[in-house]
Every structure is written in structure tokens, then in C-alpha cells.
Design a protein around this motif. Structure first.
Motif, short mmCIF file in Angstrom:
data_model
loop_
_atom_site.label_atom_id
_atom_site.label_comp_id
_atom_site.label_asym_id
_atom_site.label_seq_id
_atom_site.Cartn_x
_atom_site.Cartn_y
_atom_site.Cartn_z
N TYR A 1 0.85 -1.19 0.00
CA TYR A 1 0.00 0.00 0.00
C TYR A 1 0.88 1.24 0.00
O TYR A 1 2.03 1.20 0.44
CB TYR A 1 -0.98 0.02 1.17
N TRP B 1 -4.73 10.13 -0.15
CA TRP B 1 -5.14 8.88 -0.75
C TRP B 1 -4.29 7.71 -0.29
O TRP B 1 -3.15 7.87 0.15
CB TRP B 1 -5.10 8.99 -2.28
N PHE C 1 -3.35 3.97 -1.92
CA PHE C 1 -3.45 3.01 -3.02
C PHE C 1 -2.98 1.64 -2.55
O PHE C 1 -2.10 1.53 -1.69
CB PHE C 1 -2.58 3.44 -4.21
N TRP D 1 -4.58 -2.82 -9.11
CA TRP D 1 -4.50 -1.65 -8.23
C TRP D 1 -5.88 -1.35 -7.64
O TRP D 1 -6.90 -1.43 -8.34
CB TRP D 1 -4.01 -0.43 -8.99
N GLU E 1 -7.94 1.24 -4.33
CA GLU E 1 -7.83 2.43 -3.50
C GLU E 1 -8.61 2.21 -2.21
O GLU E 1 -9.77 1.78 -2.24
CB GLU E 1 -8.35 3.67 -4.23
N SER F 1 -8.69 4.70 0.34
CA SER F 1 -8.65 6.01 0.99
C SER F 1 -9.80 6.17 1.98
O SER F 1 -10.96 5.93 1.64
CB SER F 1 -8.73 7.12 -0.06
N GLY G 1 -9.96 -1.47 -0.85
CA GLY G 1 -8.72 -1.42 -1.60
C GLY G 1 -8.34 -2.78 -2.17
O GLY G 1 -7.90 -2.90 -3.32
N CYS H 1 -14.82 3.37 -1.85
CA CYS H 1 -13.66 3.15 -0.99
C CYS H 1 -14.05 2.83 0.45
O CYS H 1 -13.18 2.50 1.26
CB CYS H 1 -12.74 4.37 -0.99
N ILE I 1 -8.17 5.99 -8.93
CA ILE I 1 -8.53 4.57 -8.86
C ILE I 1 -9.97 4.43 -8.37
O ILE I 1 -10.76 3.66 -8.92
CB ILE I 1 -7.56 3.80 -7.96
#
Length: 365
Positions: free
Chosen positions: A9, A16, A18, A30, A32, A34, A70, A242, A273
């Protein structure tokens, strides 16, 4: 899909997180994760998750579900890239050829709002969202509501649609009055007129106005969404991909909402993302209506925005209120891993500046 070999990560500015997952065959996806102002908590959850992936018993809540988001988004990206398909094809295919979008504007005076709305028009937007309770006390003078009405009128005069975000900041009597005053000016929606914990109050308010009631960013699963659908007190759901468990849970929420004739307008003041993941669900959801996007968002003073960290930022060009379909495999964006690694080295955790009310009290963000 091969066995997962590694998960990394990356904490990145402006705020953010990722996630990169690599399988044993070298395929990459990939995601996210966040969670605004709580990156360290999600990072800790990701650490524990990878150490004992099958040992988790806790479920729900913003931290756990953001970590799951994520991972989930990254696995969808990995799988679809391996197959050479965009994710929406794995969700049943696209139902539209472009995606309607809106952007945020700030400002607590009609003149400020008008200038920012004009700037969004120049970017290609035809709809915005703005504060409804920026300068209101929890229980304030009714005269204090007038500025919000004037702000909405200023944007509507430009020929734009406008959603009004209450942020759950004011007492129910104030929210009721403000909703009724805004209604004649046809707001696109009234967002979080009260906090989501106050479902009885939201249900009461929904009966008073015909303007659509929108909420969802503080709901973290389909189980959180379910009572609002059953009470018939939400018209537009705004789950955050997210925070609800990623693409998998978002598509379940969209399907539930469709059965109740409730529209989908995902919350997304986050990174590329997250937006790309939303777009994949939007394309395949019959009840999708409009997508939030943070192009040039107002709080970013670090130089990074929605166009950062990937090699094809032109995909976010807004034309007459719409963005085009993402054409590539997986999420449809190509992450610039070198840039991600470079900027993550010294990235500090973002701390919310908070919101202070007119009496000096701490208010809802």
C-alpha cells in the motif's frame, strides 16, 4: 487467478491510499482504500489482513470496509487485466456510452459560488454540489437560511443543476425549514439533511419535500443501506466505493436500490482509482444517474489531483457534463508506479482541518 504473492500500500498526497496486489504469475491489480483523515488506521488493518488473511472475524465499519475496498478493487483490476477486458464486461456489460458527472464548489456567498460555478462550466461540467449549511449554527435564526437559497439561485441562473449538501450539521427544525425554502428552486438533491444515524428524522423530513433526498457516504455495507430503503426515505444513494467494500459490495447495493426505485450517484471526492472503479459499476447499473468526481478539487494544495499517478489523465476530460467510457482493460487507467513510489516515500497522513461553527463549536465535516 493465481495465488496472491504480495500486497503493498502507498500513502499519497493529497489524502489517498493506493493498494497494489501481485499474484504468483506476476499479474498486477490496483485498488484504493482512501479513508479521509484515517490512513494510519486503514494501513494497520491492511498489515494485519495480509499477515492472517483467513483469520479475520470483525466486519463492518469505515476502517475495515475501507481496507477491504482497496483489496477488492485491486482483485477486480487484476482479474480483468488478466482476461484483457474492462471490469464492466465482467459485471454484465455496459448500459450506456458515457457517464454523467458533477463536481464540488465551495464558497459561502452567492458571488463566490457564482465564480466557482463558472469555472466548473469552463471545465465542461453542467452540474455541481455545494454547501447548504456552511455558515449555519446547529439551531440558528431563520434569516440565516437566506444565503443558502441565494447560493442555489446563483448557480441555477447559470443554467446548471446543483445538489445541496447539508453535511448533517444542523438541528432537525433548521433542516426542515431549509429544505422547504430550497424546494421551489429545484435542487438536484438534498444531501445528508440530517446525519445517517438519525433515520427517523430523515424519514420525517422526506415526507415534507418533493426534492430528492440523497445520502450514503457514511454507510458501509448493504446492511447499513437496507433500513433506508425499507423506510422509503432516500431517493438517491451515494455509497463511497472506498468505504463500502469496493466493487463487489457497490454492485450489490446498486441492485438492492434498483428494486426500491432508488437512484445510484456514488460519492467520490477521492483519487483516480476510486473514480475508475465507480465508473465500472456506473456503466453496468440501470439505476445510475450521476457520478461525483474531484477534478481540481478545492482542498488540494499539494499539486496532486485526479489526473495524478496515472499515465492517461486525458480520460477525465469532461464534455457537456459527461466523461467518456474508460477503454482499457481492468479499471481502464494505467498507474504510473514510479511516480506512486516516489511520492509515497515522504507522504504525511492527511488530517482533516475540521469545521468550526459560528460559535466556535466543532461541527460535522
Amino acid at each position: 487467478m493465481g495465488k496472491i504473492a504480495s500486497m503493498e500500500y502507498f500513502r499519497l498526497p493529497p489524502r489517498w491510499l493506493f493498494v497494489k496486489i501481485t499474484d504468483a504469475d506476476g499479474n498486477v491489480g490496483w485498488g484504493e482504500a482512501s479513508l479521509e483523515g484515517h490512513s494510519q488506521a486503514v494501513e494497520g488493518c491492511l498489515d494485519a489482513w495480509f499477515e492472517r488473511y483467513n483469520g479475520f472475524e470483525a466486519e463492518g465499519g469505515p476502517v475495515f470496509m475501507s481496507a477491504l475496498s482497496g483489496i477488492d478493487i485491486a482483485l477486480w483490476d487484476l482479474k480483468a487485466r488478466k482476461l484483457g477486458l474492462p471490469i464492466y464486461q465482467l459485471l454484465g456489460g455496459k448500459l450506456r456510452d458515457k457517464i454523467k458527472v458533477y463536481a464540488w464548489i465551495g464558497g459561502d456567498r452567492p458571488g463566490d459560488v457564482e465564480l466557482q460555478a463558472k469555472a466548473r462550466q469552463a471545465q465542461g461540467f453542467r452540474a455541481v454540489k455545494m454547501n447548504g449549511t456552511e455558515d449555519l449554527g446547529w439551531m440558528d435564526s431563520p434569516a440565516a437560511l437566506d444565503d443558502c437559497v441565494e447560493r442555489l439561485k446563483a448557480v441555477k441562473a447559470l443554467g446548471m443543476d446543483a445538489g445541496i449538501d447539508f453535511h448533517g450539521r444542523v438541528h432537525k427544525p433548521m433542516a426542515k425549514q431549509l429544505a422547504r425554502l430550497l424546494e421551489p428552486h429545484r435542487p438536484m438533491f438534498l444531501e445528508e439533511p440530517l446525519l445517517s444515524e438519525h433515520i427517523e428524522g430523515i424519514a420525517d423530513l422526506a415526507k415534507l419535500v418533493s426534492a430528492p433526498i440523497a445520502l450514503g457516504e457514511r454507510l458501509y455495507s448493504r446492511w447499513d443501506v437496507k433500513p433506508f430503503l425499507e423506510r422509503g426515505c432516500v431517493d438517491i444513494l451515494q455509497p463511497d466505493i472506498c468505504h463500502v467494500g469496493g466493487i463487489s459490495e457497490m454492485r450489490r447495493i446498486a441492485a438492492m436500490a434498483e428494486a426500491y426505485d432508488v437512484a445510484l450517484a456514488p460519492h467520490c471526492p477521492l483519487g483516480p482509482i476510486a473514480l475508475a472503479a465507480n465508473v465500472q459499476v456506473d456503466l453496468s447499473s440501470p439505476n445510475f444517474v450521476i457520478q461525483e468526481m474531484s477534478l481540481g478539487i478545492h482542498y488540494n494544495s499539494t499539486g496532486q489531483d485526479l489526473t495524478s499517478y496515472h499515465k492517461n489523465p486525458e480520460v477525465w476530460k469532461v464534455t457537456d457534463g459527461y466523461i467518456d467510457i474508460l477503454q482499457g482493460p481492468g479499471l481502464g487507467i494505467e498507474i504510473d508506479e514510479d511516480e506512486v513510489r516516489r511520492l509515497s516515500k515522504d507522504a504525511k497522513a492527511w488530517v482533516s482541518p475540521g469545521f468550526i461553527g459560528p460559535g466556535g463549536e466543532i461541527r460535522e465535516w
